[in-house]
Scaffold this motif. Structure first.
Motif: not given
Lengths: 285, 389, 90
Positions: A131-146
């Motif tokens: 969950x933390x990894x997914x949130x980091x990637x959404x936060x950084x703009x890498x993806x909109x959904x995880x």
């Protein structure tokens, strides 16, 4: 962050008369046909992922964050038995199914996802880690959904599995399951906070600045832990089953978190891993 | 915020520390793999394998803890710094060799029915044990994406630091020698019958596996002493190629996509790349796919490229961290590694360096791809010797 | 000289393919002796080929190694049975 959708299959296996979760049936429901050559570990992954995605057509860059505490135990133990006991080469298919990305391969192929995909582990906090990894990637703009999922299987025979888990040999039941959520930035009914770690429950409440009054635990607390959570209404997920000696699977904390998320009230999910590392996730706060 | 790669460690067939590995590479000597013999029921097999040079004896777990402690000591991280340090482990085999040994003993003692196959489970156990012993933060993660495991760990070390979760991150790539990997790859027909790896050449016939450890300490630039700021992890990306479970898409489109994303993330263009550390597994289709991707990205003008696996074998989950450590070790010494035996005749359009080449400051592309379609590309920035002063 | 091939051998090979390739929906009757194994409806891939070759080695002691040999031997059931009959007759 928000939960777009979730799916949780928590299955209790009777130690004396083990019947495992029918993941192929879930796959059939969403995919329409049986997938050949995949073992139960991969089936649990694909079933949960498909059910959580549901009818949605996810953007191809949707991140996929898979997690497991123990991995493909059935097939891995079969491979080791073939090598060490039978003195044979492992079957190619068995070996391939033990490799880290195999489960994700089938899922991402079915969902036509080509972005980031990870397989993570952090003992009983594996789902929180994903969950933390997914949130980091959404936060950084890498993806909109995880798509965040976790799954752990019961490998038969049960007495061998209990030994692997250092569980009581006379445990009456074992849990297994697959637990998922689809995460996005767009507001839905269920808000979910970033996982926060602490070395004690009281430190966790402080770090999260928890203003609510309800806590759901993914483990059976000791007296000291209850004491530190004084003032909170504590609910232990699957309290009766745990008290009766049911052995939780590696993904049990995720089952608790998703149960908490379904309650539509402010709740702090707390999970624990040895030795005394706590992780909290605020829901609807 | 830039993230510096400030300390490195390596142990593989080339040597037991980074400087001896780099020195071996500079001599252009290819270590000879050992032969691992297995007496299987239906056949006797002899499989080449790159074993660690000067492999230490003793407790496997304690040896690793000591290696990591040494790395933290060299960076002079105090107890508070360590509590602000994440631990990220990438491996494909973890401690499966210990599981194998325990099972062998139990088989002898208890028999086939009672002995528990795969007695040790839990990918995250190593990280928890090491993290606890070294006094590190609760951010302890284990990555199990086969051959990209430790490359992915490097990328999330950067994420954790950039997003303020920690100031430092210790990355360990690990591949201990074990029967499961060796016999599993042999059963898939992927081991080189010639017992030599010839990436991108016409006569490439597969890979040789190797055991290894690679480690790196990354820190936020503002807490990194100036002399240790030479290398930064400028960018990177992960992509999924679900064309086939067992081989990359030979069009190179999926690998090109992940390299392109890594370049974008680092905010550079292909022309900025000084050199490429190829993944180069010397398997037919994967080299074809990597070469096709490089031709797409660099439009026929591929920068100098080198591959390290002819020297160290394919170290699976460890290769991301190990090959990063070896590459940066060579840059510190001022040269790009080379493979004198490379022929570059494979019609793939990738000619590996055959002689050592002086290195220049700038950006470097490090490729790493895994079984099951998990692809990783990292961009390293080398400020050069002067930049670190 | 071409070694004689029994119907039992062909039946067993069909069972091996169904089992090793996890083609549960098929019975041996669904696979014709001259049906292409790799390019036809069966749609077997390289992983299936490895599975079949390993099972054949284990059951008959016959090694089918390398891409070319495997493609030739796995043309259809007739070819696979002939490969095994020839190798075991030597």
């Amino acid at each position: 962050m928000y939960i777009e959708n979730s799916y949780s299959l928590l299955h209790k296996v009777d130690a004396q008369n083990p019947v495992l979760a029918d993941a192929q049936a879930v796959i059939q429901q969403w995919h329409g046909k049986r997938i050949r050559r995949i073992d139960r570990y991969i089936q649990l992954c694909v079933a949960g992922g498909l059910a959580c995605a549901g009818e949605r057509k996810l953007p191809s860059n949707t991140g996929v964050y898979l997690s497991t505490r123990c991995g493909a135990v059935s097939t891995s133990s079969q491979v080791m038995h073939t090598i060490e006991s039978e003195n044979e080469l492992p079957k190619p298919l068995h070996f391939v199914n033990t490799l880290g990305n195999s489960a994700g391969f089938y899922l991402t192929q079915l969902l036509q996802l080509t972005g980031t995909a990870l397989v993570l582990s952090k003992e009983t906090l594996s789902f929180e880690a994903a969950l933390l990894h997914a949130m980091m990637d959404i936060n950084s703009g890498l993806c909109d959904y995880a798509l965040v999922g976790t799954f752990d299987e019961v490998a038969l025979p049960v007495d061998h599995q209990l030994q692997r888990l250092n569980a009581a040999p006379n445990a009456p039941h074992l849990f297994e399951g697959t637990h998922w959520l689809l995460l996005s930035k767009s507001a839905t009914n269920t808000a979910i906070g970033s996982p926060v770690y602490a070395r004690s429950p009281s430190e966790l409440l402080q770090k999260i600045k928890w203003q609510g009054s309800d806590v759901q635990l993914g483990f059976e607390p000791c007296e000291e832990e209850r004491h530190q959570l004084e003032g909170q209404t504590i609910e232990v997920f699957q309290n009766e089953a745990l008290a009766a000696g049911t052995v939780p699977h590696g993904a049990f904390g995720a089952a608790s978190l998703l149960d908490a998320a379904g309650k539509n009230t402010p709740l702090l999910h707390i999970n624990r891993t040895e030795p005394n590392h706590y992780c909290g996730v605020a829901i609807n706060a | 915020m830039s993230v510096c790669i400030r300390q490195l460690a390596a142990h593989c067939s080339l040597g037991s520390d980074l400087s001896s590995c780099v020195e071996s590479l500079s001599r252009l000597e290819l270590p000879a793999p050992v032969k691992r013999h297995f007496d299987c029921s239906h056949e006797q097999v002899a499989i080449p394998y790159f074993r660690m040079r000067n492999k230490p004896s003793g407790d496997f777990y304690q040896i690793l803890i000591n290696r990591l402690a040494n790395l933290l000591d060299r960076a002079e991280l105090n107890a508070d710094d360590r509590l602000d340090t994440a631990l990220l482990i990438g491996s494909s085999s973890f401690d499966v060799h210990i599981s194998e040994q325990q099972y062998q003993q139990d088989l002898a003692k208890l028999g086939d029915q009672a002995a528990v196959s795969m007695p040790i489970v839990g990918y995250g156990k190593l990280a928890e044990t090491f993290g606890e012993s070294l006094g590190l933060s609760s951010h302890r993660y284990t990555y199990s994406t086969a051959c990209t495991s430790s490359a992915n760990a490097l990328l999330y070390a950067k994420q954790l630091i950039e997003q303020g979760q920690v100031k430092h991150a210790l990355v360990l790539g690990l591949e201990p020698e074990n029967n499961t990997s060796v016999l599993g790859f042999y059963g898939l027909g992927l081991i080189s019958p010639s017992e030599q790896m010839h990436p991108f050449d016409d006569d490439r016939d597969g890979l040789v596996l190797g055991e290894a450890l690679g480690a790196a300490l990354l820190s936020a630039a503002d807490v990194t002493p100036a002399p240790q700021r030479r290398f930064t992890l400028a960018g990177g990306a992960i992509g999924t190629d679900n064309h086939s479970l067992t081989a990359a898409h030979t069009s190179g489109s999926e690998i090109a996509r992940v390299i392109d994303q890594a370049l974008q993330q680092a905010k550079i263009s292909p022309a900025d790349i000084q050199a490429i550390k190829a993944h180069g597994t010397a398997s037919l289709k994967n080299d074809e796919a990597e070469a096709a991707a490089l031709n797409r990205i660099f439009a026929g003008a591929i920068p100098p490229a080198f591959a390290l696996k002819p020297y160290i074998g394919h170290t699976l989950g460890a290769c991301g961290a190990l090959e990063l450590a070896l590459t940066l070790g060579c840059l510190q010494t001022g040269y790009l590694p080379a493979t004198p035996s490379a022929k570059g005749d494979g019609g793939l359009g990738v000619k590996l360096l055959r002689q050592l080449k002086p290195s220049q400051p700038g950006y470097y592309l490090l490729n790493c791809f895994a079984f099951g379609g998990n692809n990783n590309a990292l961009i390293i920035h080398d400020q050069g010797e002067k930049g670190s002063e | 000289m071409v070694s004689p091939v029994s119907d039992e051998l062909k039946l067993r090979l069909k069972q091996i393919i169904i089992e090793e390739c996890d083609k549960d929906e098929l019975t041996p009757d669904d696979i014709a002796n001259d049906e292409p194994l790799l390019t036809g409806d069966l749609d077997l891939d390289s992983l299936d080929v490895l599975q079949i070759c390993m099972a054949v080695k284990k059951e008959y002691g016959v090694r089918i190694e390398g891409n070319t040999a495997a493609r030739r031997a796995l043309k259809d059931i007739d070819a696979l049975a002939q490969t095994i009959a020839d190798a075991t007759a030597e």
